[in-house]
Motif scaffolding. Sequence first.
Motif, mmCIF file in Angstrom:
data_model
loop_
_atom_site.group_PDB
_atom_site.id
_atom_site.type_symbol
_atom_site.label_atom_id
_atom_site.label_comp_id
_atom_site.label_asym_id
_atom_site.label_seq_id
_atom_site.Cartn_x
_atom_site.Cartn_y
_atom_site.Cartn_z
ATOM 1 N N ALA A 58 53.705 37.058 84.883
ATOM 2 C CA ALA A 58 54.121 36.257 83.612
ATOM 3 C C ALA A 58 53.686 36.744 82.342
ATOM 4 N N GLN A 59 53.236 37.534 82.406
ATOM 5 C CA GLN A 59 52.536 38.989 81.070
ATOM 6 C C GLN A 59 54.073 39.793 80.727
ATOM 7 N N LEU A 60 54.637 40.452 82.097
ATOM 8 C CA LEU A 60 55.268 41.153 81.776
ATOM 9 C C LEU A 60 57.121 40.863 82.345
ATOM 10 N N GLY A 61 56.930 39.367 82.593
ATOM 11 C CA GLY A 61 58.177 38.556 82.104
ATOM 12 C C GLY A 61 58.877 38.758 83.581
ATOM 13 N N VAL A 62 58.652 38.641 84.393
ATOM 14 C CA VAL A 62 59.336 39.405 85.726
ATOM 15 C C VAL A 62 58.332 38.944 87.273
ATOM 16 N N ALA A 112 58.669 47.227 84.763
ATOM 17 C CA ALA A 112 57.390 46.779 85.011
ATOM 18 C C ALA A 112 56.875 47.692 85.248
ATOM 19 N N ALA A 113 57.075 48.316 86.034
ATOM 20 C CA ALA A 113 55.678 50.096 86.220
ATOM 21 C C ALA A 113 55.426 50.261 85.160
ATOM 22 N N GLU A 114 56.651 51.149 84.554
ATOM 23 C CA GLU A 114 56.431 51.517 83.512
ATOM 24 C C GLU A 114 55.241 50.967 82.177
ATOM 25 N N LEU A 115 55.781 49.475 82.111
ATOM 26 C CA LEU A 115 54.529 48.796 81.138
ATOM 27 C C LEU A 115 53.570 48.838 82.041
ATOM 28 N N LEU A 116 52.906 48.577 83.104
ATOM 29 C CA LEU A 116 51.977 48.667 82.980
ATOM 30 C C LEU A 116 51.007 50.686 83.067
ATOM 31 N N LEU A 117 52.206 51.079 84.099
ATOM 32 C CA LEU A 117 51.600 52.359 83.203
ATOM 33 C C LEU A 117 51.811 52.347 81.552
ATOM 34 N N ARG A 118 51.880 52.031 80.737
ATOM 35 C CA ARG A 118 51.380 52.264 79.668
ATOM 36 C C ARG A 118 50.181 51.638 79.586
#
Length: 222
Positions: free
Chosen positions: A40-44, A13-19
């Motif tokens: 919800a956006q990250l699916g977590v 999730a941290a990697e997705l946010l960073l991207r």
Amino acid sequence: MAHVQRHPLAAQAAELLLRRIRAGEWALGHKLPGETTLAAQLGVGRSTLREAIRELSGKGVLESRQGAGVFVTALDVAEDWDAILRRADIVAVIEARLAIEAESAALAAARRTPADLRALWRALAVRAEATGSVEELVDADTAFHRAVVTAAHNDILTGMFDAFIPRSRHAMVDMLRIRPLTDARADHHAHEVLLDAVRRRDAAAAASASRVHLTSLRDAFA
């Protein structure tokens, strides 16, 4: 048989946010959407999201402000100084030294104490006597430049200069072995001019002396 370990969900999730931050979705200083929306956006789940935010906060990318939300404080994870300097071309290192040392020289001229001046005179004398190995000369030269930066009385500038020392030292030793100083007297005089400007509290002259000296050094490498 070894298996590839899955990253924990929070790390993913941290990697997705960073991207998304790298991609420019949120500008510097921008507030992230609320926990429920972002989870919800990250699916977590929200607890996983909080852990991801903590991870990026620890890397200086995000900051949680009590009662206000989560804000973007950097647009990428800062790379380790040592890794940057290992890759840096010596010209890039000298250009960075120019930025640090010219400003430090100006500040040193304004702020230097009698103790700073004594340290500078000692460092200059040691530099004048360094007629042995290339390493001895480079170390004596570095000690003088560091004394100028120290006289600026700014711990951040001193820390930045110190980060450059290993990379700069290695390159200087290599360069002087291949291309010894053509005029050691003129080179030493450039350092005397810098010290005199600091002594006279002439900030403009000190910055100029530092810039002229390091620019000639950079041009010799280029």
